[in-house]
Design a protein around this motif. Sequence first.
Motif, mmCIF file in Angstrom:
data_model
loop_
_atom_site.group_PDB
_atom_site.id
_atom_site.type_symbol
_atom_site.label_atom_id
_atom_site.label_comp_id
_atom_site.label_asym_id
_atom_site.label_seq_id
_atom_site.Cartn_x
_atom_site.Cartn_y
_atom_site.Cartn_z
ATOM 1 N N VAL A 156 -2.805 151.218 -29.421
ATOM 2 C CA VAL A 156 -1.978 152.327 -28.930
ATOM 3 C C VAL A 156 -2.552 152.783 -27.594
ATOM 4 O O VAL A 156 -3.760 152.997 -27.466
ATOM 5 C CB VAL A 156 -1.951 153.499 -29.920
ATOM 6 N N GLY A 157 -1.682 152.899 -26.601
ATOM 7 C CA GLY A 157 -2.101 153.345 -25.278
ATOM 8 C C GLY A 157 -1.769 154.808 -25.052
ATOM 9 O O GLY A 157 -0.643 155.251 -25.320
ATOM 10 N N VAL A 162 -12.111 149.989 -27.514
ATOM 11 C CA VAL A 162 -11.651 150.955 -26.509
ATOM 12 C C VAL A 162 -11.432 150.261 -25.162
ATOM 13 O O VAL A 162 -12.355 149.662 -24.600
ATOM 14 C CB VAL A 162 -12.657 152.107 -26.339
ATOM 15 N N PHE A 163 -10.207 150.345 -24.664
ATOM 16 C CA PHE A 163 -9.812 149.831 -23.353
ATOM 17 C C PHE A 163 -9.665 151.016 -22.393
ATOM 18 O O PHE A 163 -9.251 152.107 -22.793
ATOM 19 C CB PHE A 163 -8.439 149.158 -23.413
ATOM 20 N N THR A 164 -9.932 150.784 -21.109
ATOM 21 C CA THR A 164 -9.551 151.764 -20.089
ATOM 22 C C THR A 164 -9.189 151.050 -18.797
ATOM 23 O O THR A 164 -9.767 150.007 -18.468
ATOM 24 C CB THR A 164 -10.660 152.800 -19.833
ATOM 25 N N GLN A 182 -4.897 155.778 -38.787
ATOM 26 C CA GLN A 182 -4.097 154.601 -39.139
ATOM 27 C C GLN A 182 -4.858 153.283 -38.972
ATOM 28 O O GLN A 182 -4.326 152.210 -39.230
ATOM 29 C CB GLN A 182 -2.820 154.571 -38.287
ATOM 30 N N LYS A 183 -6.111 153.371 -38.516
ATOM 31 C CA LYS A 183 -6.962 152.181 -38.337
ATOM 32 C C LYS A 183 -6.333 151.153 -37.394
ATOM 33 O O LYS A 183 -6.234 149.967 -37.702
ATOM 34 C CB LYS A 183 -7.269 151.512 -39.680
ATOM 35 N N VAL A 184 -5.898 151.607 -36.215
ATOM 36 C CA VAL A 184 -5.427 150.650 -35.222
ATOM 37 C C VAL A 184 -6.611 149.844 -34.701
ATOM 38 O O VAL A 184 -7.752 150.304 -34.714
ATOM 39 C CB VAL A 184 -4.711 151.354 -34.056
ATOM 40 N N ALA A 185 -6.333 148.629 -34.248
ATOM 41 C CA ALA A 185 -7.409 147.770 -33.768
ATOM 42 C C ALA A 185 -7.986 148.261 -32.446
ATOM 43 O O ALA A 185 -9.175 148.071 -32.182
ATOM 44 C CB ALA A 185 -6.905 146.337 -33.612
ATOM 45 N N ALA A 186 -7.156 148.893 -31.614
ATOM 46 C CA ALA A 186 -7.618 149.274 -30.281
ATOM 47 C C ALA A 186 -6.898 150.514 -29.785
ATOM 48 O O ALA A 186 -5.771 150.815 -30.207
ATOM 49 C CB ALA A 186 -7.399 148.117 -29.302
ATOM 50 N N ILE A 187 -7.552 151.228 -28.871
ATOM 51 C CA ILE A 187 -6.954 152.349 -28.149
ATOM 52 C C ILE A 187 -7.179 152.125 -26.661
ATOM 53 O O ILE A 187 -8.260 151.719 -26.238
ATOM 54 C CB ILE A 187 -7.558 153.690 -28.600
ATOM 55 N N TRP A 188 -6.150 152.406 -25.877
ATOM 56 C CA TRP A 188 -6.151 152.215 -24.424
ATOM 57 C C TRP A 188 -6.037 153.590 -23.782
ATOM 58 O O TRP A 188 -5.142 154.362 -24.114
ATOM 59 C CB TRP A 188 -4.958 151.334 -24.085
ATOM 60 N N LEU A 189 -6.944 153.919 -22.870
ATOM 61 C CA LEU A 189 -6.955 155.211 -22.196
ATOM 62 C C LEU A 189 -6.750 155.030 -20.695
ATOM 63 O O LEU A 189 -7.361 154.149 -20.090
ATOM 64 C CB LEU A 189 -8.281 155.929 -22.445
ATOM 65 N N ALA A 190 -5.929 155.889 -20.095
ATOM 66 C CA ALA A 190 -5.674 155.766 -18.660
ATOM 67 C C ALA A 190 -5.168 157.088 -18.094
ATOM 68 O O ALA A 190 -4.546 157.889 -18.797
ATOM 69 C CB ALA A 190 -4.641 154.669 -18.396
#
Length: 350
Positions: free
Chosen positions: A82-83, A139-141, A106-114
């Motif tokens: 989810v981004g 964690v992505f950014t 919800q135990k998503v595999a990844a989160i994207w922050l921007a």
Amino acid sequence: MTALKLNPIYTPLAKLLKIDVPIILAPMALANTETLASAVSATGAFGFMGAGFLSPSELKQKLTLIRERLSVNAEDPVPIGVGFIGWVLEKTEDAEDPRIRAVLEQKVAAIWLAFGSRLGQYVEQIRAYDAKREHKTVVFTIVNSVEEALRAANKWKVDVVVAQGIESGGHGGSEAPPLLTLLQAVIDALPLHGPLIVAAGGVSTGKQIAALLTMGVSGVVLGTRFLFTDECGYTPEKKDVLLKAGMNSTVRGIAFDEVGRTMGWPPKQDGRAISNNIIEDVEEGLDLDQRLRRFDESASAGDSSRLVVWAGVGVALTSKIAPAADVVRELSAETYASLHSAPKLLQASV
């Protein structure tokens, strides 16, 4: 989840996310539906869903639908991301219904922050939540400069840095360098055992993905390419605009957000979309009230000359609408073929 098997392309990102090919669907708000995200993940790549302005209950509902589509049990992690838009989180996370916690549950595999001034705080929040359980969120950014990449790597300790070039569709840094220049600088600057590096901006073909992988990235993000899919949330009218777009059809600016009433972006952040009468109104010298009036009148009349159609510079490289699974397979096959042929360049001539 049983993914359709592709020729695997081994990168650290593919291993981290448990995917066959290091192709990432960008978390595009509005255009990127739960149907699109799940279709991409089901085919062996990795799908992000854009949170946009969705409420916690709406996010939970969409993630529940994704679980059902992918046949994932409620207690298992869901293989999508989810981004989040940082400046939107700044309005919601101190409220009674915070978005990040709802998604983490919800135990998503990844989160994207921007795109915000408190991204480091949200990284800390994610880490603190995960410290109390076995599941760990990747964690992505996004970064648009070397300085941002170093901060994300050394201060925030994110898992994945997304180097986003100026070619990217939707929102990004208004002063970002072209992708190849930014990417090389980020690769040179980041520590060897730091976060994984992913490339974004104008990428639409498997040949481009292969070239970027040989530069040393661990994966590639595509947004515009997945707008040309059955599952994309764009209306038929917007998809028709995409199909008619040429090599010089996109432009960056804040005018699309002004008339779309989606202002709030930090300084030096704007968006790339298909140029149309929204831009002509600016060039005509109209003030914002006049431009809003024309925009609303066009919408009421069903006129497509002022549609906000976010897209990157690679928009002209695609000419058909297809199922997302077919797009993943096509990109994967072309990437694999290009990588497979590359060693021939080093073979001795006979």
